[in-house]
Every structure is written in structure tokens, then in C-alpha cells.
Design an enzyme around this catalytic site. Structure first.
Site, mmCIF file in Angstrom:
data_model
loop_
_atom_site.group_PDB
_atom_site.id
_atom_site.type_symbol
_atom_site.label_atom_id
_atom_site.label_comp_id
_atom_site.label_asym_id
_atom_site.label_seq_id
_atom_site.Cartn_x
_atom_site.Cartn_y
_atom_site.Cartn_z
ATOM 1 C CB CYS A 76 83.426 32.166 -46.831
ATOM 2 S SG CYS A 76 83.976 32.632 -45.185
ATOM 3 C CG HIS A 134 78.853 32.046 -47.501
ATOM 4 N ND1 HIS A 134 79.928 32.477 -46.763
ATOM 5 C CD2 HIS A 134 78.234 33.168 -47.949
ATOM 6 C CE1 HIS A 134 79.981 33.789 -46.757
ATOM 7 N NE2 HIS A 134 78.949 34.243 -47.474
#
Length: 486
Positions: A76, A134
Site C-alpha cells: 500500500c 496511508h
């Protein structure tokens, strides 16, 4: 002597030429949509046989399907860093998924990095980010607003508790209470509201929509589960329905652009941050975690691997003024290419630093294109192979020390079943030399960062992993899983 008619004709030609020049130089609106943990067959347009994604399929039909498109990392956070900067994630000190708990704080995206949003803002764009971020490792790290986004509706990591009625959203710098609805709908609602309320409606805009779907924790409504219940189990219906509700939300955003008369002058880029997630335990699927039902289709393995299933993702490009409908492009490209391509489209200089992506605008225009260097991947994770290189049809895989070499011809072996390294020593030798050169260049920049010695479980020793309770990164995750035979 010029007659009145000749003068009028000359004026018409001049004015028409001027108008055409202005029209040709009009800057397109840009929307980047990034799905989370999406397998190669998790959309209809990429060949998926189960999940219904009619709105994405329509964009693909009216635009270009990118069949050989890659996330720049199988994880991610590094994937997102690379997309925003056009730089290999290791250059920015982001090696794996950032966590805000358990162990040392992980480095977020450094304030010195330059993002697509900053480039487009300098080009006169209004900018908005909605969805997952993130890229923050600790308090005080820059937020989306510091990276060029005028407006941000975001979460530090995943949608907490559930994608249905999620918690953890922040509007600019104000934390919000638990919200009601589906994450994708909430993000699109925010984007549409922002679009309608921009002070200068004449300015081009950039929307960065990073969906939480299809990452866990999963959730959807009965409306979307119902279409799958005839043939699938409940947990499968939740997963498939979740992707379908994301698709429907994307459809609403496209409808809004059409209603505003903006769609024809909008470039939409859709891809995913990595391949689908498969929960692994003791070298087999863990029946206790029967939640992830992503489909890598013909590709080998999944998220966390530099095999195709970890990095090759469904992708499309839609741009009515430039891309003719019904096209497919099989040239290798990646999210690193977004930065230099958008710089070219908006006539902005590429940041003065090491940028690994390349301008793929010629491919969007269906013109000839040749990469300056092959696509390079370097990532710790679930397999002993951490380096990969895609050069034309060939894919090289190796350990960090360039051992355990594997070579595949993806034009005839998309499943990466037959290792032909022994049959093609000259190809291996050439590709290893290229990969070593790129890796050394990236490592030189990476090693200058303070984060290299402590940042991620991907770089921690076994003793450090134990200290920081990183049990998930056990031996099983660092050896090849079943299906090793070539």
C-alpha cells in the site's frame, strides 16, 4: 487589393486558427482513481468473470484498457508514494505498509517530496484528495494539505471498523465522528460537493480518489450483496458487492462531470495500489480469515509478491478529446509514469530530482513509444524474490543479491510457470546488468535516509521483529508458497 470577402476570409482563418490553438492547449481536468487490494480479475473490463463493474467497463469501452499496467510496489504505502512522486518508493524511504502501532514509527512521505498535486496546483488547477492516504507515520508528518491539496477528506490508514459506516475520516485537519454510509459513496459525495462549491468554476481541477475498497475491513449493503447471493457464500457476496458499490460510486462521479459539461475534457486514470490480498498462515489459506476473495485471474500469487499477481493490476485511461474509444494497450507502464505524463500534459517541468517514471502520453495518443529503461521493482515481502524487471515481454526476478534467478516470457507464459533462465543466459545477463544499475542508483538515495536502519518490518532483523511483535513477518511469509515448481 484585398476585397471585403478576402479580408473577411482572412479574419475568419486567423480567428479560427487562434480558437483552435487555444482549444488544443486547453488543460484537461484530471481524476486519478486508485482502488485498494484489487486483483487483476476484480473488474469486468480486465476479464473478471464474477464481479460486476458496469461503470468502469463503460469507461474502458470508451477509452483505453491498459493490459500490462503495474503498481510500482506490491504494498500500500510505497505504491502510493510512487504514484504521487513518480519516484521509486525506496528513494522516499517508504519500504512497506505504514502502521501507526506496534514497533518503531514508520517514516511517512517526507515534506521535501514534490507531488502531482503540487505540480498541477502550480499549473492553475484546483486540487482535492478523497479517501485513503496511508502516507503518515507519526504525528507531525505532512498531511495531504501540505502536499498541494486544497481540500482533503481522508483517513490516515484504512476505513476503521468497516467500509460500511466508517470511522477515522478527517476533513482537511479536523477529525470527524463515525460516518454513516459506504466509504466510496462518502468520498464521491465529498468530491461532488467540492466541485460544485469551487469559487472559480472556470479553473481545471484535479481529484485524487483513493478508494478504501477492496481492502479489509470489508462491508457493503444488502443492495449490492443481493446480486451475488444466488451463486456465492455470504462473505463472497460482501467482497463482490463492495467492489460493485465502489464502481457505482465512480459512476455517480462520472455522471456529475457529464451534467456539468466537464466530462469531454477530463482525463480519468484508474488502477490499483497492488494485487488482491490473500490471508496466509502456515503456507495455506487461513479458513479463519475467510474475507478476501480477490481474483488474480491468470496471474501468479497476490499482494506482497513481485510475481505478476502482486503488482500487475486492472487499469484504464479515459480522455475523450485524445483517446479513441475501444482501444487496448499492451505496453508495460506503471503508476510511476503518472507524474511525468501529467507534467507533459500540463506543460510543467518534471521535478529536478530522480524521477523513475516516464511520459506515456504518446501511448495514450496511440503513437510509438519506447521506454528509456525497463520497469524496475524492489520490495521486501512474502517471497525470497524482492527484485523484478519487466523489459518488453521478458520478466526477470531475483533476490536482493541477484541469486535464485527466474526469467519468464510473459507473451506466452503470463502465469510465470516456466522459468527459462537456463535457456536464455544472454537475456538474463543483460537484464541483471540493467537491474543492478537501477538498484544501485535507488540504493544510493535510499541509504542517505535516516529511515533505512529502522523504518519497516521489511528491513528489521528477526530479533527486531520479535521485539516489536511483528509475528506476521515469520518464516512462512519469506519463503515461496505452494506452486513453486516451474
Amino acid at each position: 487589393m484585398m476585397t471585403f470577402k478576402k479580408v473577411a476570409l482572412a479574419m475568419f482563418v486567423f480567428m479560427t486558427g487562434t480558437v483552435n490553438q487555444i482549444f488544443a492547449e486547453e488543460k484537461p481536468n484530471v481524476i486519478v482513481i486508485l482502488a485498494d487490494d484489487m486483483g487483476y480479475w476484480d473488474t469486468g473490463f480486465s476479464g473478471g468473470p464474477v464481479i460486476e463493474t458496469p461503470h468502469l467497463d463503460k469507461l474502458a469501452e470508451q477509452g483505453m484498457i491498459l493490459t500490462d499496467f503495474y503498481a510500482c510496489s506490491p504494498w500500500c504505502s510505497p505504491s502510493r508514494s510512487g504514484l504521487l512522486t513518480g519516484r521509486h518508493p525506496y528513494r522516499t524511504g517508504i519500504y512497506g505498509p505504514i502502521t501507526l502501532k506496534d514497533g518503531p514509527n514508520l517514516q511517512g512521505l517526507g515534506a521535501e517530496e514534490i507531488t502531482i498535486a503540487q505540480i498541477l496546483k502550480d499549473a492553475g488547477y484546483d486540487t482535492c484528495h478523497v479517501g485513503k492516504w496511508h502516507l503518515i507515520g507519526k504525528k507531525g508528518d505532512p498531511t495531504p494539505n501540505e502536499f498541494g491539496f486544497d481540500h482533503a477528506f481522508w483517513t490516515e490508514q484504512d476505513a476503521r471498523s468497516n467500509i460500511l459506516n466508517p470511522a477515522g475520516f478527517i476533513r482537511n485537519k479536523t477529525p470527524l465522528p463515525k460516518l454513516k454510509g459506504l466509504s466510496a459513496d462518502l468520498c464521491v459525495d465529498e468530491a461532488i460537493s467540492w466541485l460544485k462549491n469551487r469559487p472559480d468554476q472556470g479553473k481545471p481541477f484535479f481529484i485524487n480518489f483513493w478508494a478504501h475498497e477492496a481492502h479489509s475491513p470489508h462491508g457493503t449493503t444488502d443492495k449490492y450483496k443481493q446480486q451475488y447471493r444466488k451463486h456465492y457464500r455470504e462473505n463472497e457476496c460482501v467482497f463482490y458487492g463492495m467492489v460493485s458499490h465502489m464502481d457505482a460510486a465512480i459512476g455517480r462521479l462520472v455522471d456529475e462531470l457529464e451534467e456539468q459539461g466537464q466530462l469531454d475534457n477530463t482525463l480519468i486514470l484508474f488502477s490499483a495500489d497492488n494485487g488482491c490480498e490473500i490471508i496466509v498462515g502456515n503456507n495455506e489459506l487461513d479458513p479463519r480469515r475467510d474475507t478476501n476473495h480477490g481474483n488474480a485471474g491468470p496471474l501468479r500469487y497476490w499482494k506482497g509478491f513481485v510475481y505478476e499477481g502482486g503488482i500487475r493490476v486492472p487499469a484504464l485511461a479515459f480522455w475523450p478529446k485524445v483517446i479513441k474509444p475501444g482501444q487496448k494497450c499492451s505496453e508495460p507502464m506503471s503508476t510511476l509514469d503518472y507524474m511525468p505524463t501529467l507534467c507533459a500534459i500540463t506543460k510543467q517541468a518534471v521535478p529536478d530530482r530522480n524521477v523513475d517514471g516516464e511520459n506515456i502520453l504518446p501511448l495514450l495518443k496511440a503513437r510509438a513509444f519506447e521506454r528509456d529503461q525497463p520497469l524496475f521493482f524492489w520490495s521486501g515481502g512474502r517471497d525470497r524474490h524482492s527484485v523484478a524487471l519487466r523489459d518488453g515481454n521478458y520478466k526477470l526476478m531475483a533476490t536482493e543479491s541477484f541469486g535464485d534467478l527466474e526469467l519468464y516470457d510473459l507473451s506466452v507464459d503470463i502465469r510465470e510457470k516456466k522459468n527459462i533462465a537456463a535457456e536464455k543466459p544472454e537475456v538474463v545477463q543483460r537484464m541483471v546488468a540493467i537491474a543492478k544499475r537501477i538498484k544501485a542508483d535507488v540504493a544510493k538515495e535510499r541509504d542517505s535516509l535516516d529511515s533505512v536502519s529502522w523504518n519497516s518490518s521489511f528491513l528489521l532483523t528477526p530479533e527486531e521483529r520479535k521485539k516489536y511483535k511483528k509475528e506476521v513477518w515469520n518464516k512462512n511469509m519469506h519463503t515461496t508458497l505452494p506452486d513453486k515448481k516451474n
